[in-house]
Write a protein that holds these residues in place. Structure first.
Motif, mmCIF file in Angstrom:
data_model
loop_
_atom_site.group_PDB
_atom_site.id
_atom_site.type_symbol
_atom_site.label_atom_id
_atom_site.label_comp_id
_atom_site.label_asym_id
_atom_site.label_seq_id
_atom_site.Cartn_x
_atom_site.Cartn_y
_atom_site.Cartn_z
ATOM 1 N N PRO A 1 -29.036 -8.440 38.037
ATOM 2 C CA PRO A 1 -29.885 -9.292 38.881
ATOM 3 C C PRO A 1 -29.440 -10.742 38.959
ATOM 4 C CG PRO A 1 -30.987 -8.725 36.813
ATOM 5 C CD PRO A 1 -29.760 -7.878 36.898
ATOM 6 N N LYS A 2 -28.652 -11.194 37.996
ATOM 7 C CA LYS A 2 -28.185 -12.574 38.005
ATOM 8 C C LYS A 2 -26.732 -12.620 38.453
ATOM 9 C CE LYS A 2 -31.149 -14.197 34.225
ATOM 10 N NZ LYS A 2 -31.148 -14.825 32.872
ATOM 11 N N ILE A 3 -26.415 -13.546 39.371
ATOM 12 C CA ILE A 3 -25.030 -13.719 39.795
ATOM 13 C C ILE A 3 -24.197 -14.279 38.648
ATOM 14 C CG2 ILE A 3 -23.520 -14.960 41.395
ATOM 15 C CD1 ILE A 3 -25.808 -14.903 43.400
ATOM 16 N N ILE A 4 -24.777 -15.232 37.915
ATOM 17 C CA ILE A 4 -24.096 -15.845 36.768
ATOM 18 C C ILE A 4 -24.973 -15.648 35.538
ATOM 19 C CG2 ILE A 4 -23.267 -17.998 35.751
ATOM 20 C CD1 ILE A 4 -22.743 -18.989 38.613
ATOM 21 N N ASP A 5 -24.427 -15.061 34.493
ATOM 22 C CA ASP A 5 -25.140 -14.831 33.233
ATOM 23 C C ASP A 5 -24.086 -14.858 32.142
ATOM 24 O OD1 ASP A 5 -26.897 -14.175 31.246
ATOM 25 O OD2 ASP A 5 -27.107 -12.073 31.816
ATOM 26 N N LEU A 6 -23.877 -16.030 31.559
ATOM 27 C CA LEU A 6 -22.731 -16.239 30.687
ATOM 28 C C LEU A 6 -22.924 -15.589 29.317
ATOM 29 C CD1 LEU A 6 -21.873 -19.963 31.521
ATOM 30 C CD2 LEU A 6 -20.826 -17.881 32.427
ATOM 31 N N THR A 7 -22.137 -14.575 29.063
ATOM 32 C CA THR A 7 -22.044 -13.887 27.779
ATOM 33 C C THR A 7 -20.809 -13.001 27.847
ATOM 34 O OG1 THR A 7 -23.069 -12.313 26.253
ATOM 35 C CG2 THR A 7 -23.549 -12.036 28.590
ATOM 36 N N LEU A 8 -20.254 -12.663 26.688
ATOM 37 C CA LEU A 8 -19.082 -11.784 26.681
ATOM 38 C C LEU A 8 -19.422 -10.351 26.277
ATOM 39 C CD1 LEU A 8 -16.338 -14.122 25.169
ATOM 40 C CD2 LEU A 8 -16.556 -13.341 27.531
ATOM 41 N N ASP A 9 -20.675 -10.071 25.934
ATOM 42 C CA ASP A 9 -21.040 -8.748 25.430
ATOM 43 C C ASP A 9 -20.723 -7.641 26.435
ATOM 44 O OD1 ASP A 9 -21.942 -10.058 23.219
ATOM 45 O OD2 ASP A 9 -24.067 -9.952 23.750
ATOM 46 N N ARG A 10 -21.103 -7.834 27.696
ATOM 47 C CA ARG A 10 -20.883 -6.792 28.701
ATOM 48 C C ARG A 10 -19.392 -6.587 28.968
ATOM 49 N NH1 ARG A 10 -25.199 -9.920 30.518
ATOM 50 N NH2 ARG A 10 -23.738 -11.192 31.707
ATOM 51 N N VAL A 11 -18.630 -7.694 28.954
ATOM 52 C CA VAL A 11 -17.181 -7.595 29.181
ATOM 53 C C VAL A 11 -16.510 -6.808 28.061
ATOM 54 C CG1 VAL A 11 -15.059 -8.899 29.504
ATOM 55 C CG2 VAL A 11 -17.186 -9.759 30.455
ATOM 56 N N TRP A 12 -16.866 -7.129 26.822
ATOM 57 C CA TRP A 12 -16.253 -6.407 25.695
ATOM 58 C C TRP A 12 -16.572 -4.917 25.771
ATOM 59 C CZ3 TRP A 12 -12.341 -8.419 23.752
ATOM 60 C CH2 TRP A 12 -12.262 -9.758 23.388
ATOM 61 N N ARG A 13 -17.793 -4.574 26.171
ATOM 62 C CA ARG A 13 -18.152 -3.170 26.293
ATOM 63 C C ARG A 13 -17.277 -2.452 27.319
ATOM 64 N NH1 ARG A 13 -20.707 -1.284 30.183
ATOM 65 N NH2 ARG A 13 -21.834 -3.202 30.717
ATOM 66 N N LEU A 14 -17.090 -3.080 28.489
ATOM 67 C CA LEU A 14 -16.300 -2.448 29.536
ATOM 68 C C LEU A 14 -14.813 -2.444 29.188
ATOM 69 C CD1 LEU A 14 -16.223 -1.000 32.192
ATOM 70 C CD2 LEU A 14 -16.257 -3.212 33.367
ATOM 71 N N LEU A 15 -14.337 -3.477 28.536
ATOM 72 C CA LEU A 15 -12.936 -3.480 28.106
ATOM 73 C C LEU A 15 -12.666 -2.335 27.134
ATOM 74 C CD1 LEU A 15 -12.336 -7.307 27.631
ATOM 75 C CD2 LEU A 15 -11.262 -5.842 29.352
ATOM 76 N N ALA A 16 -13.597 -2.090 26.228
ATOM 77 C CA ALA A 16 -13.439 -0.965 25.295
ATOM 78 C C ALA A 16 -13.419 0.356 26.049
ATOM 79 C CB ALA A 16 -14.566 -0.982 24.268
ATOM 80 N N ALA A 17 -14.291 0.477 27.061
ATOM 81 C CA ALA A 17 -14.369 1.723 27.824
ATOM 82 C C ALA A 17 -13.115 1.976 28.650
ATOM 83 C CB ALA A 17 -15.600 1.699 28.732
#
Length: 424
Positions: free
Chosen positions: A18-34
């Protein structure tokens, strides 16, 4: 023109969070692992952060490396006309089939999990880079640095921080020191960082963070410098002096950007030929770009038509300085901005050099500042101001009254992108 496969997938990606900008690395790390951690398989990385000059500096670094015969991946944002501009694989803009396949893959691996558009498209770019041979990977930070989706490389070959100033205060903080803390978040232990000229408070924060993580610094004004002398660019560091042509990207602010790029190239072990290529071959659209053909140029007739995507107070100062160095003539502004920007701060330095302002809304931008509010800000800084229905209408009005003047369209990269699309 019908939507391409990548356009359809990108539209779906916009709805994942829902947010265009939401600064955190948690979601990126999850997808990088996947996706198998593509960030661990990249060619050597140059990571570029800062407020102003990131794109221009990266373009010069890339021009220098490619001028030396080396192959570069490059990730930049935002795009102007097409998303493909963000991802350059082994020197070429990513093609439609490859982009569609990568976006499909990233979307499938993400599943129904929340993730921002920038995060998932960054992972797609890293997948492309990890799977294609190149000598270098050039990554431009999207926003900030510390929590930006690009900040996932454990040991960049080099970091670069361009000049830091006010922008995106709602995300990065309301002081130069707070903003600098976010930018300095890209520093890594053992990775040298080239630091452009900075406000004193930004420089102090960067130094403190570098000491904390153990990152060697190469600092403009201390370890290197660049300046104009007799129509040439002079660069000096501990290795000696370079006498080079002026950057082909116009404006005095490009002297700072060129110096930063040259320091980066020297830190990467490049020779003098690469340094000359950096300043003579770089191209970066919508940065004091003279438009020379297309429907808008035809509408302008004898008038000069220029385009710049700068949108914060520092950019306003840089544009004003660039205009001041051009042959003196009446300069008319066409300005459209987003409602998140400091409009008055951007326009104030321009009021000292421009003749008047035509305010427009940005087509298709949900966060556009209404043209009448931009007009009010123009009047507040002393510019005679008119509201125009479109850029084309503004051009027609200006040339009807002043056919041989200079016209500068500015205030937003989103407006610049619309202009480039309209102009073909």
């Amino acid at each position: 023109m019908s939507a391409s496969g990548s356009d359809i997938i990108l539209e779906r990606m916009m709805s994942l969070h829902p947010k265009i900008i939401d600064l955190t690395l948690d979601r990126v790390w999850r997808l990088l692992a996947a996706t198998g951690h593509p960030e661990r398989a990249l060619p050597p990385v140059v990571h570029v952060a800062g407020t102003n000059g990131k794109g221009s500096t990266l373009a010069m670094i890339r021009a220098g490396l490619e001028g030396a015969g080396q192959v570069c991946h490059a990730y930049t944002s935002p795009h102007l006309a097409r998303f493909h501009e963000r991802i350059r694989v082994a020197g070429d803009l990513i093609d439609e089939d490859a982009l569609t396949a990568l976006l499909d893959e990233a979307l499938a691996k993400n599943g129904d999990e929340a993730i921002t558009f920038f995060e998932i498209t960054t992972v797609a770019a890293l997948l492309a880079f990890a799977r294609t041979k190149a000598d270098w990977t050039l990554l431009e930070v999207g926003l900030g640095g510390r929590l930006d989706a690009t900040n996932v490389v454990a040991a960049p070959r080099l970091c670069v921080i361009t000049p830091i100033d006010f922008d995106h205060e709602q995300y990065l903080g309301d002081t130069i020191a707070k903003i600098a803390f976010e930018k300095a978040g890209i520093l890594k232990s053992g990775s040298t960082c080239v630091v452009a000229a900075q406000h004193a408070e930004a420089r102090d924060v960067i130094r403190a963070q570098a000491e904390k993580v153990g990152a060697p610094l190469v600092v403009q004004g201390q370890d290197f410098d660049s300046w104009e002398e007799r129509g040439r660019l002079v660069y000096q560091d501990t290795r000696g002096l370079l006498d080079l042509p002026m950057p082909n990207l116009p404006g005095p602010h490009q002297i700072v950007n060129a110096g930063t790029a040259l320091a980066a190239l020297r830190a990467l072990g490049q020779d003098d030929a690469a340094c000359e290529a950096a300043v003579t071959r770089a191209f970066w659209p919508a940065r004091m770009q003279r438009l020379r053909q297309g429907p808008l140029v035809e509408a302008a007739g004898q008038a000069e038509l220029w385009l710049d995507g700068g949108h914060n107070p520092a950019a306003g100062r840089a544009i004003a300085a660039a205009l001041a160095r051009m042959p003196r003539t009446r300069t008319h502004l066409i300005v459209g901005m987003l409602n998140t920007k400091d409009v008055t701060g951007f326009l104030r330095p321009l009021a000292e050099i421009a003749t008047d302002l035509h305010a427009v809304s940005i087509p298709g931008a949900s966060a556009t500042l209404p043209a009448d509010e931009t007009a009010a800000a123009g009047r507040a800084v002393g510019l005679p101001t008119t509201v125009a229905p479109s850029v084309l209408d503004a051009i027609a009005d200006i040339v009807g009254r002043d056919p041989a003047a200079r016209i500068l369209i500015c205030g937003s990269l989103y407006l610049a992108g619309d202009v480039l699309k309209t102009n073909g």
